[in-house]
Design a protein around this motif. Structure first.
Motif, PDB file in Angstrom:
ATOM      1  N   MET A 118       0.305   4.125   4.744  1.00  0.00           N
ATOM      2  CA  MET A 118      -0.495   4.667   3.612  1.00  0.00           C
ATOM      3  C   MET A 118       0.540   5.267   2.677  1.00  0.00           C
ATOM      4  SD  MET A 118      -3.469   5.296   2.454  1.00  0.00           S
ATOM      5  CE  MET A 118      -4.575   5.486   3.876  1.00  0.00           C
ATOM      6  N   SER A 119       0.640   5.244   1.291  1.00  0.00           N
ATOM      7  CA  SER A 119       1.547   5.638   0.499  1.00  0.00           C
ATOM      8  C   SER A 119       1.142   7.349   0.274  1.00  0.00           C
ATOM      9  CB  SER A 119       1.348   4.887  -0.876  1.00  0.00           C
ATOM     10  OG  SER A 119       0.116   4.940  -1.513  1.00  0.00           O
ATOM     11  N   ASP A 120       1.982   7.749  -0.494  1.00  0.00           N
ATOM     12  CA  ASP A 120       1.875   9.045  -1.141  1.00  0.00           C
ATOM     13  C   ASP A 120       1.195   8.898  -2.558  1.00  0.00           C
ATOM     14  OD1 ASP A 120       2.964  10.380   1.103  1.00  0.00           O
ATOM     15  OD2 ASP A 120       4.871  10.117  -0.135  1.00  0.00           O
ATOM     16  N   PHE A 121       0.325   7.926  -2.908  1.00  0.00           N
ATOM     17  CA  PHE A 121      -0.125   7.757  -4.233  1.00  0.00           C
ATOM     18  C   PHE A 121      -1.477   8.626  -4.273  1.00  0.00           C
ATOM     19  CE2 PHE A 121       1.659   3.338  -4.279  1.00  0.00           C
ATOM     20  CZ  PHE A 121       2.779   3.613  -4.786  1.00  0.00           C
ATOM     21  N   ALA A 122      -1.913   8.927  -5.441  1.00  0.00           N
ATOM     22  CA  ALA A 122      -3.387   9.454  -5.547  1.00  0.00           C
ATOM     23  C   ALA A 122      -4.188   8.455  -4.619  1.00  0.00           C
ATOM     24  CB  ALA A 122      -3.760   9.523  -7.034  1.00  0.00           C
ATOM     25  N   GLU A 123      -5.410   8.931  -4.366  1.00  0.00           N
ATOM     26  CA  GLU A 123      -6.163   7.948  -3.479  1.00  0.00           C
ATOM     27  C   GLU A 123      -7.745   8.239  -4.097  1.00  0.00           C
ATOM     28  OE1 GLU A 123      -6.100   8.179   0.967  1.00  0.00           O
ATOM     29  OE2 GLU A 123      -3.972   8.850   0.796  1.00  0.00           O
ATOM     30  N   VAL A 124      -8.221   7.048  -4.120  1.00  0.00           N
ATOM     31  CA  VAL A 124      -9.401   6.946  -4.632  1.00  0.00           C
ATOM     32  C   VAL A 124     -10.426   6.031  -3.654  1.00  0.00           C
ATOM     33  CG1 VAL A 124     -11.115   6.174  -6.590  1.00  0.00           C
ATOM     34  CG2 VAL A 124      -8.593   6.897  -7.174  1.00  0.00           C
ATOM     35  N   THR A 125     -11.590   6.359  -3.368  1.00  0.00           N
ATOM     36  CA  THR A 125     -12.371   5.529  -2.466  1.00  0.00           C
ATOM     37  C   THR A 125     -13.712   5.593  -2.997  1.00  0.00           C
ATOM     38  OG1 THR A 125     -11.077   6.454  -0.419  1.00  0.00           O
ATOM     39  CG2 THR A 125     -13.095   5.328  -0.117  1.00  0.00           C
ATOM     40  N   ASP A 126     -14.345   4.242  -2.972  1.00  0.00           N
ATOM     41  CA  ASP A 126     -15.697   4.142  -3.339  1.00  0.00           C
ATOM     42  C   ASP A 126     -16.516   3.225  -2.351  1.00  0.00           C
ATOM     43  OD1 ASP A 126     -15.045   1.594  -4.292  1.00  0.00           O
ATOM     44  OD2 ASP A 126     -15.161   2.076  -6.410  1.00  0.00           O
ATOM     45  N   ASN A 127     -17.667   2.708  -2.753  1.00  0.00           N
ATOM     46  CA  ASN A 127     -18.183   1.725  -1.934  1.00  0.00           C
ATOM     47  C   ASN A 127     -18.146   0.326  -2.253  1.00  0.00           C
ATOM     48  OD1 ASN A 127     -19.623   1.364  -4.392  1.00  0.00           O
ATOM     49  ND2 ASN A 127     -21.712   1.762  -3.751  1.00  0.00           N
ATOM     50  N   MET A 128     -17.145   0.044  -2.920  1.00  0.00           N
ATOM     51  CA  MET A 128     -16.709  -1.441  -3.263  1.00  0.00           C
ATOM     52  C   MET A 128     -16.049  -2.063  -2.048  1.00  0.00           C
ATOM     53  SD  MET A 128     -17.308  -2.036  -6.229  1.00  0.00           S
ATOM     54  CE  MET A 128     -16.652  -3.405  -6.928  1.00  0.00           C
ATOM     55  N   THR A 129     -16.549  -3.185  -1.136  1.00  0.00           N
ATOM     56  CA  THR A 129     -16.082  -3.813  -0.148  1.00  0.00           C
ATOM     57  C   THR A 129     -15.664  -4.998  -0.305  1.00  0.00           C
ATOM     58  OG1 THR A 129     -18.126  -4.384   0.335  1.00  0.00           O
ATOM     59  CG2 THR A 129     -17.695  -2.128   0.967  1.00  0.00           C
ATOM     60  N   GLY A 130     -15.051  -5.490   0.705  1.00  0.00           N
ATOM     61  CA  GLY A 130     -14.573  -7.070   0.727  1.00  0.00           C
ATOM     62  C   GLY A 130     -12.979  -7.009   0.803  1.00  0.00           C
ATOM     63  N   PRO A 131     -12.540  -8.031   1.274  1.00  0.00           N
ATOM     64  CA  PRO A 131     -11.015  -8.076   1.550  1.00  0.00           C
ATOM     65  C   PRO A 131     -10.107  -8.314   0.132  1.00  0.00           C
ATOM     66  CG  PRO A 131     -12.076 -10.448   1.944  1.00  0.00           C
ATOM     67  CD  PRO A 131     -13.338  -9.376   1.803  1.00  0.00           C
ATOM     68  N   VAL A 132      -9.412  -7.783   0.262  1.00  0.00           N
ATOM     69  CA  VAL A 132      -8.451  -7.683  -0.918  1.00  0.00           C
ATOM     70  C   VAL A 132      -7.249  -8.737  -0.899  1.00  0.00           C
ATOM     71  CG1 VAL A 132      -6.998  -6.408  -2.459  1.00  0.00           C
ATOM     72  CG2 VAL A 132      -9.186  -5.335  -1.531  1.00  0.00           C
ATOM     73  N   VAL A 152       0.608  -4.677  -1.701  1.00  0.00           N
ATOM     74  CA  VAL A 152       0.006  -4.093  -3.106  1.00  0.00           C
ATOM     75  C   VAL A 152      -0.825  -5.296  -3.630  1.00  0.00           C
ATOM     76  CG1 VAL A 152       0.893  -3.607  -5.489  1.00  0.00           C
ATOM     77  CG2 VAL A 152       2.206  -2.941  -3.612  1.00  0.00           C
ATOM     78  N   ALA A 153      -1.888  -4.864  -4.451  1.00  0.00           N
ATOM     79  CA  ALA A 153      -2.965  -5.790  -4.774  1.00  0.00           C
ATOM     80  C   ALA A 153      -2.334  -6.372  -6.290  1.00  0.00           C
ATOM     81  CB  ALA A 153      -4.395  -4.936  -5.191  1.00  0.00           C
ATOM     82  N   VAL A 154      -2.922  -7.453  -6.650  1.00  0.00           N
ATOM     83  CA  VAL A 154      -2.890  -8.060  -8.081  1.00  0.00           C
ATOM     84  C   VAL A 154      -1.517  -8.266  -8.047  1.00  0.00           C
ATOM     85  CG1 VAL A 154      -3.357  -8.132 -10.523  1.00  0.00           C
ATOM     86  CG2 VAL A 154      -4.544  -6.347  -9.040  1.00  0.00           C
ATOM     87  N   SER A 155      -0.717  -8.671  -7.042  1.00  0.00           N
ATOM     88  CA  SER A 155       0.757  -9.075  -6.957  1.00  0.00           C
ATOM     89  C   SER A 155       1.816  -8.115  -7.655  1.00  0.00           C
ATOM     90  CB  SER A 155       0.888 -10.398  -7.513  1.00  0.00           C
ATOM     91  OG  SER A 155       0.130 -11.398  -6.626  1.00  0.00           O
ATOM     92  N   GLY A 156       1.365  -6.803  -7.721  1.00  0.00           N
ATOM     93  CA  GLY A 156       2.083  -5.861  -8.544  1.00  0.00           C
ATOM     94  C   GLY A 156       1.887  -5.573  -9.976  1.00  0.00           C
ATOM     95  N   TYR A 157       0.882  -6.485 -10.498  1.00  0.00           N
ATOM     96  CA  TYR A 157       0.630  -6.314 -11.982  1.00  0.00           C
ATOM     97  C   TYR A 157      -0.385  -5.167 -12.067  1.00  0.00           C
ATOM     98  CZ  TYR A 157       2.599 -10.778 -13.525  1.00  0.00           C
ATOM     99  OH  TYR A 157       3.254 -11.804 -13.541  1.00  0.00           O
ATOM    100  N   ASP A 158      -0.195  -4.532 -13.450  1.00  0.00           N
ATOM    101  CA  ASP A 158      -1.087  -3.483 -13.577  1.00  0.00           C
ATOM    102  C   ASP A 158      -2.428  -3.750 -14.165  1.00  0.00           C
ATOM    103  OD1 ASP A 158      -2.262  -1.448 -15.577  1.00  0.00           O
ATOM    104  OD2 ASP A 158      -0.308  -1.011 -16.473  1.00  0.00           O
ATOM    105  N   ALA A 159      -3.356  -3.696 -13.367  1.00  0.00           N
ATOM    106  CA  ALA A 159      -4.784  -4.023 -13.408  1.00  0.00           C
ATOM    107  C   ALA A 159      -5.449  -3.606 -14.654  1.00  0.00           C
ATOM    108  CB  ALA A 159      -5.709  -3.583 -12.284  1.00  0.00           C
ATOM    109  N   VAL A 160      -4.931  -2.438 -15.451  1.00  0.00           N
ATOM    110  CA  VAL A 160      -5.468  -1.770 -16.785  1.00  0.00           C
ATOM    111  C   VAL A 160      -4.945  -2.479 -17.698  1.00  0.00           C
ATOM    112  CG1 VAL A 160      -5.504   0.250 -18.238  1.00  0.00           C
ATOM    113  CG2 VAL A 160      -5.905   0.594 -15.456  1.00  0.00           C
ATOM    114  N   ASP A 181       4.237 -13.018  -1.332  1.00  0.00           N
ATOM    115  CA  ASP A 181       5.492 -13.142  -2.251  1.00  0.00           C
ATOM    116  C   ASP A 181       5.495 -11.903  -2.984  1.00  0.00           C
ATOM    117  OD1 ASP A 181       6.027 -15.411  -0.900  1.00  0.00           O
ATOM    118  OD2 ASP A 181       4.849 -16.871  -2.427  1.00  0.00           O
ATOM    119  N   GLY A 182       4.583 -10.976  -3.122  1.00  0.00           N
ATOM    120  CA  GLY A 182       4.666  -9.788  -3.921  1.00  0.00           C
ATOM    121  C   GLY A 182       5.175  -8.676  -3.348  1.00  0.00           C
ATOM    122  N   PRO A 183       5.016  -7.646  -3.929  1.00  0.00           N
ATOM    123  CA  PRO A 183       5.332  -6.262  -3.403  1.00  0.00           C
ATOM    124  C   PRO A 183       4.273  -5.989  -2.061  1.00  0.00           C
ATOM    125  CG  PRO A 183       5.102  -5.813  -5.463  1.00  0.00           C
ATOM    126  CD  PRO A 183       4.604  -7.245  -5.072  1.00  0.00           C
ATOM    127  N   ALA A 184       5.154  -5.533  -0.969  1.00  0.00           N
ATOM    128  CA  ALA A 184       4.289  -5.457   0.410  1.00  0.00           C
ATOM    129  C   ALA A 184       2.988  -4.626   0.212  1.00  0.00           C
ATOM    130  CB  ALA A 184       5.145  -4.857   1.251  1.00  0.00           C
TER     131      ALA A 184
END
Length: 147
Positions: free
Chosen positions: A1-15, A25-33, A20-23
């Motif tokens: 677990m990182s030292d990042f801000a943490e957000v949790t909600d009811n969204m489920t499912g495998p991510v 990290v979702a979206v292969s490290g791309y900025d989702a915003v 080949d991306g950052p260990a």
């Protein structure tokens, strides 16, 4: 677990985490915003601006984008955990490539590659409907080998 801000909600499912991306990290490290900002061209994020969402790390290109995601992560996180939207319409998990994407009705969808995206583009509403129906039945611990 990182030292990042943490957000949790009811969204489920495998991510999808690209091996080949950052260990871990979702979206292969791309900025989702970044898919929703400016001209919609995705940009790589940085570990400097990270947020942990439902136990998965996301990287952002700026503190501003990280704050936007932290405030409303479900609005920016890719659908189907970042797995390929077309594959999910067939009830299967496949990697989502952050370069092959579309934002449809304010939601981010990734595809496996250019060829798959060309197929997906032929009936986006139909494939989204099928994928939405299939997604709830995918086990949270599903992988490409055990689905």
């Amino acid at each position: 677990m990182s030292d990042f801000a943490e957000v949790t909600d009811n969204m489920t499912g495998p991510v999808f985490i690209n091996p080949d991306g950052p260990a871990g990290v979702a979206v292969s490290g791309y900025d989702a915003v970044s898919y929703f900002e400016g001209d919609g061209t995705p940009v790589k994020g940085s570990e400097e601006f990270g947020v942990t969402y439902n136990d998965v790390d996301y990287y952002f290109s700026s503190a501003e984008n990280a704050a936007k995601f932290e405030a409303e992560p479900a609005a920016y996180a890719p659908q189907f955990g970042g797995h390929c939207a077309w594959a999910m319409s067939r009830g299967r998990l496949a990697p989502g490539d952050p370069v092959y994407y579309r934002v449809v009705d304010g939601k981010l969808y990734l595809n496996f590659n250019k060829q798959v995206q060309e197929t997906w583009l032929k009936d986006i509403p139909g494939f989204i409907e099928k994928a939405n129906a299939a997604w709830p039945s995918v086990p949270e611990d599903a992988t490409f080998d055990n689905q």
